[in-house]
Scaffold this active site. Structure first.
Site, PDB file in Angstrom:
ATOM      1  N   LYS A 107      17.743  37.657   9.864  1.00  0.00           N
ATOM      2  CA  LYS A 107      18.399  37.610  11.173  1.00  0.00           C
ATOM      3  C   LYS A 107      19.244  36.339  11.251  1.00  0.00           C
ATOM      4  O   LYS A 107      18.817  35.262  10.843  1.00  0.00           O
ATOM      5  CB  LYS A 107      17.360  37.581  12.294  1.00  0.00           C
ATOM      6  N   SER A 108      20.417  36.453  11.841  1.00  0.00           N
ATOM      7  CA  SER A 108      21.305  35.292  11.949  1.00  0.00           C
ATOM      8  C   SER A 108      20.689  34.195  12.816  1.00  0.00           C
ATOM      9  O   SER A 108      20.931  33.010  12.585  1.00  0.00           O
ATOM     10  CB  SER A 108      22.673  35.704  12.483  1.00  0.00           C
ATOM     11  N   ARG A 112      20.750  30.592  11.053  1.00  0.00           N
ATOM     12  CA  ARG A 112      21.519  29.488  11.626  1.00  0.00           C
ATOM     13  C   ARG A 112      20.659  28.261  11.911  1.00  0.00           C
ATOM     14  O   ARG A 112      21.173  27.194  12.229  1.00  0.00           O
ATOM     15  CB  ARG A 112      22.222  29.949  12.896  1.00  0.00           C
ATOM     16  N   THR A 131       5.611  42.670   3.379  1.00  0.00           N
ATOM     17  CA  THR A 131       5.338  41.239   3.329  1.00  0.00           C
ATOM     18  C   THR A 131       6.669  40.501   3.419  1.00  0.00           C
ATOM     19  O   THR A 131       7.606  40.796   2.683  1.00  0.00           O
ATOM     20  CB  THR A 131       4.581  40.863   2.042  1.00  0.00           C
ATOM     21  N   LEU A 132       6.744  39.571   4.351  1.00  0.00           N
ATOM     22  CA  LEU A 132       7.958  38.788   4.600  1.00  0.00           C
ATOM     23  C   LEU A 132       7.781  37.387   4.033  1.00  0.00           C
ATOM     24  O   LEU A 132       6.709  36.790   4.182  1.00  0.00           O
ATOM     25  CB  LEU A 132       8.222  38.678   6.106  1.00  0.00           C
ATOM     26  N   GLU A 133       8.827  36.880   3.404  1.00  0.00           N
ATOM     27  CA  GLU A 133       8.810  35.517   2.881  1.00  0.00           C
ATOM     28  C   GLU A 133       9.780  34.670   3.701  1.00  0.00           C
ATOM     29  O   GLU A 133      10.969  34.977   3.751  1.00  0.00           O
ATOM     30  CB  GLU A 133       9.219  35.508   1.407  1.00  0.00           C
ATOM     31  N   TYR A 166       8.169  55.330  -6.381  1.00  0.00           N
ATOM     32  CA  TYR A 166       7.186  54.242  -6.401  1.00  0.00           C
ATOM     33  C   TYR A 166       5.771  54.810  -6.307  1.00  0.00           C
ATOM     34  O   TYR A 166       4.865  54.368  -7.002  1.00  0.00           O
ATOM     35  CB  TYR A 166       7.464  53.284  -5.244  1.00  0.00           C
ATOM     36  N   GLN A 176       0.169  48.778   1.029  1.00  0.00           N
ATOM     37  CA  GLN A 176      -0.349  47.454   1.394  1.00  0.00           C
ATOM     38  C   GLN A 176      -0.460  47.301   2.909  1.00  0.00           C
ATOM     39  O   GLN A 176       0.358  47.806   3.656  1.00  0.00           O
ATOM     40  CB  GLN A 176       0.500  46.341   0.787  1.00  0.00           C
TER      41      GLN A 176
END
Length: 184
Positions: A107-108, A112, A131-133, A166, A176
């Site tokens: 997301k901007s 930013r 899963t978010l990094e 997959y 997961q």
């Protein structure tokens, strides 16, 4: 590959459970936006975080990941230390159709502020919480807000279904739930 519209995303989410829970319109009231957009879906980050720390002088090794590399936090606001990193997951559970590849962009609002969100592609046939990094590239602490927008998923439809999905090859991250650490 064709990028898919809000109409297609809505239909796949409501009829085939592609995104659950599904927010049909973009929400922006006093929060980082989330929900259906013109050609994508802005997913929310759940209040479950793994924040990297070096208290035990651990080395990050993707082949032998040490659980003492991070601390677990359940919170509405995650504070990532300067030049550090956190893992989280989406609120939404995704089920990717066999003829679709999903890519994710940050997301901007976060970009930013020097906060980078990374997600590898969601392959055809994959399902699970994503899963978010999060990388805090700044020399200052950075906040991540749970239950608000974190990233945008774009759905690319191939010219035909893939031969081996997959799910067919029993991918290691199939199904997961929660924040998932590296696996071999």
């Amino acid at each position: 590959m064709t990028i898919m519209s809000d109409k297609w995303i809505r239909e796949q989410a409501t009829k085939n459970g592609m995104i659950e829970p599904f927010v049909e319109a973009q929400r922006r009231d006093g929060c980082i936006s989330y929900g259906l957009s013109s050609y994508g879906y802005d997913a929310r980050v759940a209040p479950e975080f793994k924040i990297f720390t070096n208290v035990d002088s651990a080395t990050v090794d993707p082949k032998d990941f040490a659980s003492n590399s991070f601390v677990d936090r359940e919170t509405d606001v995650c504070i990532i230390p300067p030049n550090s990193f956190a893992l989280a997951r989406t609120v939404e559970y995704f089920r990717v159709p066999r003829d679709v590849l999903v890519i994710c962009l940050g997301k901007s609002t976060y970009a930013r502020c020097g906060i980078i969100v990374n997600v590898t592609p969601l392959e055809p046939g994959w399902e699970g919480h994503v899963t978010l990094e999060f990388s805090n590239t700044t020399p200052l602490p950075a906040k991540i807000y749970a239950n608000e927008g974190a990233c945008q998923f774009l759905f690319l439809q191939g010219n035909e279904p893939c031969e081996i999905s997959y799910a067919d090859r029993a991918g290691k991250y199939m199904g997961q739930q929660g924040v998932t650490l590296p696996r071999l």
